[in-house]
Design a protein around this motif. Structure first.
Motif, PDB file in Angstrom:
ATOM      1  N   VAL A  46       0.940  -1.190   0.035  1.00 18.57           N
ATOM      2  CA  VAL A  46       0.115   0.028  -0.042  1.00 18.57           C
ATOM      3  C   VAL A  46       0.910   1.363  -0.079  1.00 18.57           C
ATOM      4  CG1 VAL A  46      -1.735   1.328   1.329  1.00 18.57           C
ATOM      5  CG2 VAL A  46      -1.691  -1.389   1.038  1.00 18.57           C
ATOM      6  N   GLU A  47       0.924   1.912  -1.035  1.00 24.32           N
ATOM      7  CA  GLU A  47       1.607   3.230  -1.205  1.00 24.32           C
ATOM      8  C   GLU A  47       0.984   4.611  -0.520  1.00 24.32           C
ATOM      9  OE1 GLU A  47       4.576   3.749  -2.396  1.00 24.32           O
ATOM     10  OE2 GLU A  47       4.898   1.601  -3.413  1.00 24.32           O
ATOM     11  N   TYR A  48      -0.272   4.415  -0.654  1.00 24.55           N
ATOM     12  CA  TYR A  48      -1.017   5.529   0.021  1.00 24.55           C
ATOM     13  C   TYR A  48      -2.365   5.177   0.655  1.00 24.55           C
ATOM     14  CZ  TYR A  48      -3.686   9.772   0.725  1.00 24.55           C
ATOM     15  OH  TYR A  48      -4.686  10.721   1.235  1.00 24.55           O
ATOM     16  N   SER A  49      -2.813   5.558   1.621  1.00 28.12           N
ATOM     17  CA  SER A  49      -4.308   5.406   2.094  1.00 28.12           C
ATOM     18  C   SER A  49      -4.952   6.524   2.673  1.00 28.12           C
ATOM     19  CB  SER A  49      -4.365   4.284   3.270  1.00 28.12           C
ATOM     20  OG  SER A  49      -5.542   4.043   3.775  1.00 28.12           O
ATOM     21  N   SER A  50      -6.095   6.907   2.359  1.00 34.22           N
ATOM     22  CA  SER A  50      -6.656   7.998   2.966  1.00 34.22           C
ATOM     23  C   SER A  50      -7.167   7.961   4.462  1.00 34.22           C
ATOM     24  CB  SER A  50      -7.991   8.448   2.197  1.00 34.22           C
ATOM     25  OG  SER A  50      -8.849   7.468   2.117  1.00 34.22           O
ATOM     26  N   CYS A  51      -7.001   6.708   4.999  1.00 37.49           N
ATOM     27  CA  CYS A  51      -7.665   6.259   6.165  1.00 37.49           C
ATOM     28  C   CYS A  51      -6.882   7.104   7.455  1.00 37.49           C
ATOM     29  CB  CYS A  51      -7.623   4.633   6.494  1.00 37.49           C
ATOM     30  SG  CYS A  51      -5.988   4.050   6.682  1.00 37.49           S
ATOM     31  N   PRO A  52      -7.462   7.562   8.523  1.00 37.98           N
ATOM     32  CA  PRO A  52      -6.738   8.056   9.700  1.00 37.98           C
ATOM     33  C   PRO A  52      -5.397   7.399  10.366  1.00 37.98           C
ATOM     34  CG  PRO A  52      -9.115   7.763  10.253  1.00 37.98           C
ATOM     35  CD  PRO A  52      -8.765   7.005   9.127  1.00 37.98           C
ATOM     36  N   GLY A  53      -5.348   6.337  10.291  1.00 41.11           N
ATOM     37  CA  GLY A  53      -4.448   5.548  11.095  1.00 41.11           C
ATOM     38  C   GLY A  53      -3.162   5.336  10.120  1.00 41.11           C
TER      39      GLY A  53
END
Length: 113
Positions: free
Chosen positions: A68-75
């Motif tokens: 996973v290169e990027y995630s918009s989730c908070p943690g």
């Protein structure tokens, strides 16, 4: 009735066998399956470099591994996961409801009679 020393030896053997089973190398995966909200979005071969975007999660497949290169989730815990490339490994992003799993021949359940 087994003696105390015999029980200790049996316990050590059981622990060693269990450790060997856990340490056994898993089969190299063949493809990555991406799920969103429990539904299969797509299956992508690990041999082909690719980028996939699903529900705020950017997945990169390169050099036979997925990460996973990027995630918009908070943690952003999913971004802290190591790259996966063995059958049965997965990365989960609960807030975005995305699951990335590696599939291979060892995924098949076999029944013998």
């Amino acid at each position: 009735m087994p003696k105390k020393n015999e029980l200790i030896i049996i316990l050590i053997i059981i622990v060693l066998l269990f450790s060997i089973m856990l340490a056994a190398p898993k089969e190299k995966g063949e493809s990555v399956r991406v799920y969103f909200d429990g539904q299969l979005v797509g299956t992508y071969p690990l041999e082909v470099d690719d980028s996939i975007s699903v529900s705020g999660v950017e997945i990169s497949i390169a050099s036979g591994s997925a990460v996973v290169e990027y995630s918009s989730c908070p943690g952003q815990d999913c971004m802290k996961s190591k790259p996966i490339n063995k059958a049965g490994q997965s990365i989960v992003c609960l807030p975005n409801r995305v699951i990335i799993s590696v599939s291979g021949q060892s995924d098949t359940d076999t029944v013998s009679y």
